[in-house]
Design a protein around this motif. Structure first.
Motif, PDB file in Angstrom:
ATOM      1  N   ALA A 103      31.088 -40.959   2.428  1.00  0.00           N
ATOM      2  CA  ALA A 103      30.445 -39.654   2.594  1.00  0.00           C
ATOM      3  C   ALA A 103      31.430 -38.569   3.029  1.00  0.00           C
ATOM      4  CB  ALA A 103      29.303 -39.767   3.606  1.00  0.00           C
ATOM      5  N   ASP A 104      32.344 -38.896   3.972  1.00  0.00           N
ATOM      6  CA  ASP A 104      33.298 -37.890   4.450  1.00  0.00           C
ATOM      7  C   ASP A 104      34.209 -37.406   3.331  1.00  0.00           C
ATOM      8  OD1 ASP A 104      32.274 -37.926   6.980  1.00  0.00           O
ATOM      9  OD2 ASP A 104      33.772 -39.326   7.791  1.00  0.00           O
ATOM     10  N   GLY A 105      34.518 -38.288   2.401  1.00  0.00           N
ATOM     11  CA  GLY A 105      35.365 -37.899   1.278  1.00  0.00           C
ATOM     12  C   GLY A 105      34.686 -36.856   0.404  1.00  0.00           C
ATOM     13  N   TYR A 106      33.403 -37.016   0.163  1.00  0.00           N
ATOM     14  CA  TYR A 106      32.679 -36.021  -0.648  1.00  0.00           C
ATOM     15  C   TYR A 106      32.576 -34.681   0.088  1.00  0.00           C
ATOM     16  CZ  TYR A 106      31.422 -39.707  -3.928  1.00  0.00           C
ATOM     17  OH  TYR A 106      31.477 -40.712  -4.862  1.00  0.00           O
ATOM     18  N   ARG A 107      32.425 -34.735   1.393  1.00  0.00           N
ATOM     19  CA  ARG A 107      32.395 -33.492   2.157  1.00  0.00           C
ATOM     20  C   ARG A 107      33.743 -32.786   2.101  1.00  0.00           C
ATOM     21  NH1 ARG A 107      29.815 -37.068   6.086  1.00  0.00           N
ATOM     22  NH2 ARG A 107      27.527 -36.890   5.872  1.00  0.00           N
ATOM     23  N   GLN A 108      34.810 -33.571   2.156  1.00  0.00           N
ATOM     24  CA  GLN A 108      36.148 -33.000   2.049  1.00  0.00           C
ATOM     25  C   GLN A 108      36.365 -32.404   0.658  1.00  0.00           C
ATOM     26  OE1 GLN A 108      39.196 -35.839   3.022  1.00  0.00           O
ATOM     27  NE2 GLN A 108      40.846 -34.307   3.028  1.00  0.00           N
ATOM     28  N   TRP A 109      35.873 -33.078  -0.336  1.00  0.00           N
ATOM     29  CA  TRP A 109      35.964 -32.583  -1.710  1.00  0.00           C
ATOM     30  C   TRP A 109      35.195 -31.264  -1.845  1.00  0.00           C
ATOM     31  CZ3 TRP A 109      34.610 -36.241  -6.421  1.00  0.00           C
ATOM     32  CH2 TRP A 109      35.066 -35.653  -7.615  1.00  0.00           C
ATOM     33  N   MET A 110      34.031 -31.204  -1.224  1.00  0.00           N
ATOM     34  CA  MET A 110      33.227 -29.988  -1.285  1.00  0.00           C
ATOM     35  C   MET A 110      33.937 -28.834  -0.593  1.00  0.00           C
ATOM     36  SD  MET A 110      30.436 -29.066  -2.717  1.00  0.00           S
ATOM     37  CE  MET A 110      30.646 -27.318  -2.988  1.00  0.00           C
ATOM     38  N   ASP A 111      34.626 -29.095   0.503  1.00  0.00           N
ATOM     39  CA  ASP A 111      35.392 -28.050   1.181  1.00  0.00           C
ATOM     40  C   ASP A 111      36.496 -27.506   0.268  1.00  0.00           C
ATOM     41  OD1 ASP A 111      33.891 -28.155   3.471  1.00  0.00           O
ATOM     42  OD2 ASP A 111      35.227 -29.574   4.500  1.00  0.00           O
ATOM     43  N   TYR A 112      37.093 -28.396  -0.505  1.00  0.00           N
ATOM     44  CA  TYR A 112      38.114 -27.970  -1.463  1.00  0.00           C
ATOM     45  C   TYR A 112      37.511 -27.001  -2.485  1.00  0.00           C
ATOM     46  CZ  TYR A 112      41.426 -28.259  -5.370  1.00  0.00           C
ATOM     47  OH  TYR A 112      42.288 -27.951  -6.378  1.00  0.00           O
ATOM     48  N   LEU A 113      36.326 -27.303  -2.975  1.00  0.00           N
ATOM     49  CA  LEU A 113      35.680 -26.423  -3.953  1.00  0.00           C
ATOM     50  C   LEU A 113      35.319 -25.081  -3.326  1.00  0.00           C
ATOM     51  CD1 LEU A 113      33.330 -28.936  -5.824  1.00  0.00           C
ATOM     52  CD2 LEU A 113      35.661 -28.234  -6.418  1.00  0.00           C
ATOM     53  N   ARG A 114      34.927 -25.094  -2.051  1.00  0.00           N
ATOM     54  CA  ARG A 114      34.624 -23.836  -1.359  1.00  0.00           C
ATOM     55  C   ARG A 114      35.865 -22.949  -1.275  1.00  0.00           C
ATOM     56  NH1 ARG A 114      31.619 -27.459   2.046  1.00  0.00           N
ATOM     57  NH2 ARG A 114      29.345 -27.081   1.881  1.00  0.00           N
ATOM     58  N   GLN A 115      37.018 -23.568  -1.141  1.00  0.00           N
ATOM     59  CA  GLN A 115      38.266 -22.812  -1.008  1.00  0.00           C
ATOM     60  C   GLN A 115      38.843 -22.379  -2.353  1.00  0.00           C
ATOM     61  OE1 GLN A 115      40.758 -25.475   1.249  1.00  0.00           O
ATOM     62  NE2 GLN A 115      39.326 -25.536   2.969  1.00  0.00           N
ATOM     63  N   HIS A 116      38.206 -22.782  -3.428  1.00  0.00           N
ATOM     64  CA  HIS A 116      38.691 -22.423  -4.765  1.00  0.00           C
ATOM     65  C   HIS A 116      37.561 -21.785  -5.573  1.00  0.00           C
ATOM     66  CE1 HIS A 116      41.790 -25.272  -3.493  1.00  0.00           C
ATOM     67  NE2 HIS A 116      42.575 -24.765  -4.437  1.00  0.00           N
ATOM     68  N   ALA A 117      37.112 -20.641  -5.059  1.00  0.00           N
ATOM     69  CA  ALA A 117      36.024 -19.916  -5.709  1.00  0.00           C
ATOM     70  C   ALA A 117      36.582 -18.743  -6.505  1.00  0.00           C
ATOM     71  CB  ALA A 117      35.023 -19.407  -4.676  1.00  0.00           C
ATOM     72  N   VAL A 118      36.193 -18.660  -7.759  1.00  0.00           N
ATOM     73  CA  VAL A 118      36.545 -17.520  -8.584  1.00  0.00           C
ATOM     74  C   VAL A 118      35.475 -16.461  -8.365  1.00  0.00           C
ATOM     75  CG1 VAL A 118      36.816 -16.680 -10.950  1.00  0.00           C
ATOM     76  CG2 VAL A 118      37.702 -18.936 -10.307  1.00  0.00           C
ATOM     77  N   VAL A 119      35.880 -15.344  -7.819  1.00  0.00           N
ATOM     78  CA  VAL A 119      34.950 -14.255  -7.514  1.00  0.00           C
ATOM     79  C   VAL A 119      35.333 -13.060  -8.368  1.00  0.00           C
ATOM     80  CG1 VAL A 119      33.988 -12.744  -5.741  1.00  0.00           C
ATOM     81  CG2 VAL A 119      34.647 -15.097  -5.168  1.00  0.00           C
ATOM     82  N   LYS A 120      34.544 -12.780  -9.377  1.00  0.00           N
ATOM     83  CA  LYS A 120      34.821 -11.657 -10.266  1.00  0.00           C
ATOM     84  C   LYS A 120      34.117 -10.383  -9.815  1.00  0.00           C
ATOM     85  CE  LYS A 120      35.796 -14.482 -14.310  1.00  0.00           C
ATOM     86  NZ  LYS A 120      35.533 -14.737 -15.737  1.00  0.00           N
ATOM     87  N   SER A 121      33.204 -10.500  -8.860  1.00  0.00           N
ATOM     88  CA  SER A 121      32.560  -9.360  -8.242  1.00  0.00           C
ATOM     89  C   SER A 121      32.317  -9.705  -6.784  1.00  0.00           C
ATOM     90  CB  SER A 121      31.234  -9.025  -8.947  1.00  0.00           C
ATOM     91  OG  SER A 121      30.349 -10.115  -8.853  1.00  0.00           O
ATOM     92  N   PRO A 122      32.187  -8.704  -5.897  1.00  0.00           N
ATOM     93  CA  PRO A 122      32.041  -9.008  -4.467  1.00  0.00           C
ATOM     94  C   PRO A 122      30.853  -9.920  -4.208  1.00  0.00           C
ATOM     95  CG  PRO A 122      32.408  -6.665  -4.817  1.00  0.00           C
ATOM     96  CD  PRO A 122      32.206  -7.276  -6.176  1.00  0.00           C
ATOM     97  N   LEU A 123      31.059 -10.859  -3.292  1.00  0.00           N
ATOM     98  CA  LEU A 123      29.976 -11.773  -2.932  1.00  0.00           C
ATOM     99  C   LEU A 123      28.892 -10.993  -2.166  1.00  0.00           C
ATOM    100  CD1 LEU A 123      31.885 -14.917  -1.648  1.00  0.00           C
ATOM    101  CD2 LEU A 123      30.453 -14.773  -3.666  1.00  0.00           C
ATOM    102  N   ALA A 124      27.651 -11.329  -2.492  1.00  0.00           N
ATOM    103  CA  ALA A 124      26.536 -10.703  -1.769  1.00  0.00           C
ATOM    104  C   ALA A 124      26.476 -11.269  -0.366  1.00  0.00           C
ATOM    105  CB  ALA A 124      25.229 -10.936  -2.510  1.00  0.00           C
ATOM    106  N   SER A 125      26.090 -10.406   0.598  1.00  0.00           N
ATOM    107  CA  SER A 125      25.994 -10.917   1.942  1.00  0.00           C
ATOM    108  C   SER A 125      24.811 -11.862   2.056  1.00  0.00           C
ATOM    109  CB  SER A 125      25.860  -9.828   2.963  1.00  0.00           C
ATOM    110  OG  SER A 125      25.760  -8.579   2.580  1.00  0.00           O
TER     111      SER A 125
END
Length: 326
Positions: free
Chosen positions: A304-326
């Motif tokens: 389980a911890d490995g999948y959470r770590q993987w998910m954190d990696y995806l959070r840090q690699h977000a392509v944002v083409k327009s400002p994120l909504a609050s």
């Protein structure tokens, strides 16, 4: 005419003189009135012509003003379109690079050593919170199912199942829509909602279905389907994680060399605009490039911890083409 009614000229010369004079005066006066009437009519025509000329001049002036306004509007619109086009042209495009090495000789009907390893597409990624994934869809195999179980994303759709691969999709097999607990056809599911991001992880189970060329052809077809049905979505091509040394060395098909060949085929499709290749393998590999034994219970799947770590990696690699909504 009775000639007796006419007076003799010789006897009445003054009468005829007065008569002729009267006729002449009458004709003169009549001609004067006619000239006066003609003069009046001419004046009226002149005044009417002046009014028409003034009206035409005003209409011409108004037309020129409207024409100039339309020209300015067209020029402004063209300038705006050009500016928007320039902004699009100046938008950053990611680049996917490869580390090369001397390929090994492989005797296998399924794969050859590509002689290179794909790296994560370079791009000015941003770090996103869970709201970023509210319009995302994860599509993949049992490892994607692990993300569904442990990612903690409450509003994200997961289409994943044990053994899912491009071959099964190409054969028309259904996939489990985990959020609803029912099987669906992926093509039809992509028509039911609008997604801003799609995370695709397939390839491990394709190792036993044909060679790399077959896999890449099916993968391209899958990508085309996703892009056509979700044209505004950013599609992340997730690298397949390596497996443990014990698993890899004991299988002629499902091994890290074959997995790497599939990953390279996937990464070659990343254009840095619509498709981005994300490789989180480094988080889980030992010094020899195998999946760390302490992170897996079967040599393939993470704890389980490995999948959470993987998910954190995806959070840090977000392509944002327009400002994120609050």
């Amino acid at each position: 005419m009775n000639r007796k009614l006419l007076l003799p000229i010789k006897e009445y010369p003054y009468f005829y003189l007065l008569l002729v004079s009267g006729i002449c005066v009458y004709l003169y006066l009549g001609a004067g009135n006619m000239r006066h009437i003609i003069h009046q009519q001419t004046g009226s025509f002149h005044a009417m012509g002046t009014m028409l000329a003034q009206s035409a001049a005003r209409e011409l002036e108004e037309y020129q003003k409207n024409r100039e306004a339309l020209i300015r509007e067209a020029e402004s619109s063209a300038a705006q379109e050009q500016a928007e086009s320039s902004q699009q042209d100046e938008a950053p495009a990611g680049v996917t690079e490869f580390v090369t090495y001397d390929p090994k000789s492989v005797v296998s009907p399924y794969y050859t050593d590509p002689g290179k390893i794909a790296l994560t597409t370079s791009y000015p990624y941003e770090t996103a919170d869970d709201a970023y994934f509210s319009d995302a869809a994860f599509i993949g195999d049992s490892r994607t199912l692990g993300l569904y179980d442990y990612s903690g994303l409450p509003y994200t759709d997961f289409y994943c199942d044990n053994g899912f691969c491009t071959y099964r999709w190409s054969m028309g097999e259904k996939i489990m829509y985990q959020n609803a607990g029912r099987e669906v056809l992926l093509n039809e599911a992509m028509e039911q909602k609008i997604y801003g991001k799609i995370y695709l992880m397939v390839g491990l189970n394709d190792c036993g279905y044909g060679n790399i060329e077959n896999f890449k052809e099916r993968y391209v077809q899958l990508l085309d389907m996703l892009h056509n049905k979700q044209p505004d979505a950013v599609i992340y091509l997730l690298a397949n994680l390596h497996i443990s040394k014990e698993k890899s060395d004991g299988d002629a098909v499902y091994n890290n060399d074959d997995i790497n060949a599939h990953n390279v085929a996937i990464a070659e499709l990343a254009d840095g605009v619509n498709y981005f290749y994300l490789d989180a393998r480094e988080l889980f590999l030992d010094e020899q490039g195998y999946l760390k034994t302490e992170l897996t219970f079967d040599g393939v799947h993470l704890y389980a911890d490995g999948y959470r770590q993987w998910m954190d990696y995806l959070r840090q690699h977000a392509v944002v083409k327009s400002p994120l909504a609050s």
